[in-house]
Design a protein around this motif. Structure first.
Motif, PDB file in Angstrom:
ATOM      1  N   PHE A 110       0.856  -1.187   0.000  1.00  0.00           N
ATOM      2  CA  PHE A 110       0.000   0.000   0.000  1.00  0.00           C
ATOM      3  C   PHE A 110       0.890   1.234   0.000  1.00  0.00           C
ATOM      4  N   ILE A 111       0.516   2.237  -0.787  1.00  0.00           N
ATOM      5  CA  ILE A 111       1.310   3.461  -0.855  1.00  0.00           C
ATOM      6  C   ILE A 111       0.402   4.681  -0.712  1.00  0.00           C
ATOM      7  N   VAL A 112       0.990   5.778  -0.248  1.00  0.00           N
ATOM      8  CA  VAL A 112       0.257   7.041  -0.102  1.00  0.00           C
ATOM      9  C   VAL A 112       1.161   8.193  -0.522  1.00  0.00           C
ATOM     10  N   GLY A 113       0.524   9.345  -0.773  1.00  0.00           N
ATOM     11  CA  GLY A 113       1.263  10.568  -1.006  1.00  0.00           C
ATOM     12  C   GLY A 113       1.472  11.323   0.292  1.00  0.00           C
ATOM     13  N   LYS A 114       1.903  12.561   0.186  1.00  0.00           N
ATOM     14  CA  LYS A 114       2.242  13.357   1.367  1.00  0.00           C
ATOM     15  C   LYS A 114       1.034  13.614   2.266  1.00  0.00           C
ATOM     16  N   LYS A 115      -0.167  13.655   1.674  1.00  0.00           N
ATOM     17  CA  LYS A 115      -1.363  13.936   2.459  1.00  0.00           C
ATOM     18  C   LYS A 115      -1.560  12.917   3.580  1.00  0.00           C
TER      19      LYS A 115
ATOM     20  N   ALA B 251      -2.310   8.633  -6.093  1.00  0.00           N
ATOM     21  CA  ALA B 251      -1.752   8.537  -4.745  1.00  0.00           C
ATOM     22  C   ALA B 251      -0.923   9.775  -4.415  1.00  0.00           C
ATOM     23  N   LYS B 252      -0.150  10.260  -5.370  1.00  0.00           N
ATOM     24  CA  LYS B 252       0.713  11.421  -5.147  1.00  0.00           C
ATOM     25  C   LYS B 252      -0.086  12.649  -4.710  1.00  0.00           C
TER      26      LYS B 252
ATOM     27  N   LYS C 205      11.221   3.900  -7.594  1.00  0.00           N
ATOM     28  CA  LYS C 205      11.783   5.228  -7.862  1.00  0.00           C
ATOM     29  C   LYS C 205      11.061   6.288  -7.043  1.00  0.00           C
ATOM     30  N   GLU C 206       9.726   6.254  -7.062  1.00  0.00           N
ATOM     31  CA  GLU C 206       8.929   7.245  -6.326  1.00  0.00           C
ATOM     32  C   GLU C 206       9.125   7.113  -4.823  1.00  0.00           C
ATOM     33  N   LEU C 207       9.289   5.874  -4.341  1.00  0.00           N
ATOM     34  CA  LEU C 207       9.523   5.662  -2.909  1.00  0.00           C
ATOM     35  C   LEU C 207      10.896   6.208  -2.496  1.00  0.00           C
TER      36      LEU C 207
ATOM     37  N   LEU D  22       6.322   9.145  -2.833  1.00  0.00           N
ATOM     38  CA  LEU D  22       5.339   8.224  -2.272  1.00  0.00           C
ATOM     39  C   LEU D  22       5.914   7.592  -1.010  1.00  0.00           C
ATOM     40  N   PHE D  23       5.010   7.047  -0.191  1.00  0.00           N
ATOM     41  CA  PHE D  23       5.412   6.452   1.078  1.00  0.00           C
ATOM     42  C   PHE D  23       4.693   5.120   1.248  1.00  0.00           C
TER      43      PHE D  23
END
Length: 292
Positions: free
Chosen positions: A167-172, A231-232, A247-249, A254-255
């Protein structure tokens, strides 16, 4: 003569236009119309409906096309084999997979392969796992790369890669990445996933079902790129193959959200059709894929 009529019907059905079919078959448009009329009279059905833009298949026409497509797929395969016998310096391979598997797992291999074998043409066709299996069965592709497991008696399956889901999320929702989250807590947030026909979506549902939970994603997308972007910008928690967002992680876009349940590895496999050997070019590419 009967095979010629079916070939005219097959090409016309693919082109959806008498003029385009005539050009592709190097015959006149009246010849196309006459052949279709002959076949319709022979079968006692109407195969096409004329429109302002061309023609569309009737229900009976669709049924006929479904049955004859594998035949002409095999004919195309046979012609390809003959061409290779005539000229061993040429060849081609057609491989099918989803957009994301092609981008992340195939394209790097294709690039280096074509540097090694510039005379071999590599073609790509995209689709979901069920669509790729169907394309292989119909002779439209030589090799498929699919999510496992699948149950098909007519194909050979070789495990190719192990992948991890997360599972991934953005800064929010970054705060969720700083703790271990219970699986049921995920349901309190908007969930982003692929459509219900995708293997990744079915795997997501499987994870929740094992814990007696039902998941109904709030946002459905058709590509991993769109999923990442959703997600971003903080639209929710996305479920994705981890290898596709490394790459995004690493760049902090992304987190990763860790849950209190172990998510089992998934397998990606290579599939080929049983009893039909790969061409020289396809077999060369297949073996190259298997090299570590």
């Amino acid at each position: 003569m009967q095979l010629d009529l079916y070939h005219v019907f097959y090409v016309t059905a693919l082109e959806q236009n008498f003029s385009k079919a005539a050009k592709k078959l190097f015959i006149t448009q009246p010849s196309i119309s006459h052949s279709i009329k002959q076949l319709e009279e022979r079968l006692g059905i109407q195969l096409f409906i004329r429109t302002s833009k061309g023609v569309i298949l009737t229900k009976e026409g669709e049924t006929l096309l479904n049955y004859i497509t594998p035949i002409f797929g095999l004919i195309d395969y046979a012609e390809g084999k003959i061409a290779e016998l005539i000229n061993l310096e040429s060849g081609h391979v057609t491989i099918g997979g989803s957009d994301s598997t092609c981008k992340h797992f195939l394209l790097p291999k294709i690039q280096t392969f074509q540097n090694m074998y510039p005379e071999i043409k590599v073609k790509l066709q995209h689709g979901s796992t069920p669509q790729i299996v169907e394309k292989l069965t119909n002779g439209m592709i030589d090799i498929g790369i699919v999510h496992l497991p699948i149950n098909e008696n007519e194909i050979n399956i070789i495990e190719y890669l192990s992948i991890n889901s997360t599972f991934i999320v953005g800064k929010k929702y970054k705060a969720l990445a700083n703790k271990t989250v219970a699986l049921e807590e995920i349901l309190n947030y908007p969930i982003i996933s692929f459509s219900e026909t995708s293997s990744t979506r079915r795997f997501l549902e499987h994870i929740f079902h094992n814990q007696g939970l039902i998941v109904k994603p709030d946002i459905e997308v058709g590509s991993v790129e769109l999923l990442i972007e959703c997600a971003k910008i903080g639209m929710g928690i996305a479920f994705v193959t981890k290898e596709m967002v490394l790459k995004e992680l690493s760049e902090g876009e992304l987190f990763e959200v860790h849950i209190n349940e172990l998510i089992e590895e998934r397998k990606i496999g290579l599939i080929t059709k049983k009893e039909i050997p790969l061409s020289v070019a396809a077999n060369t590419f297949f073996n190259y894929l298997l090299e570590k």
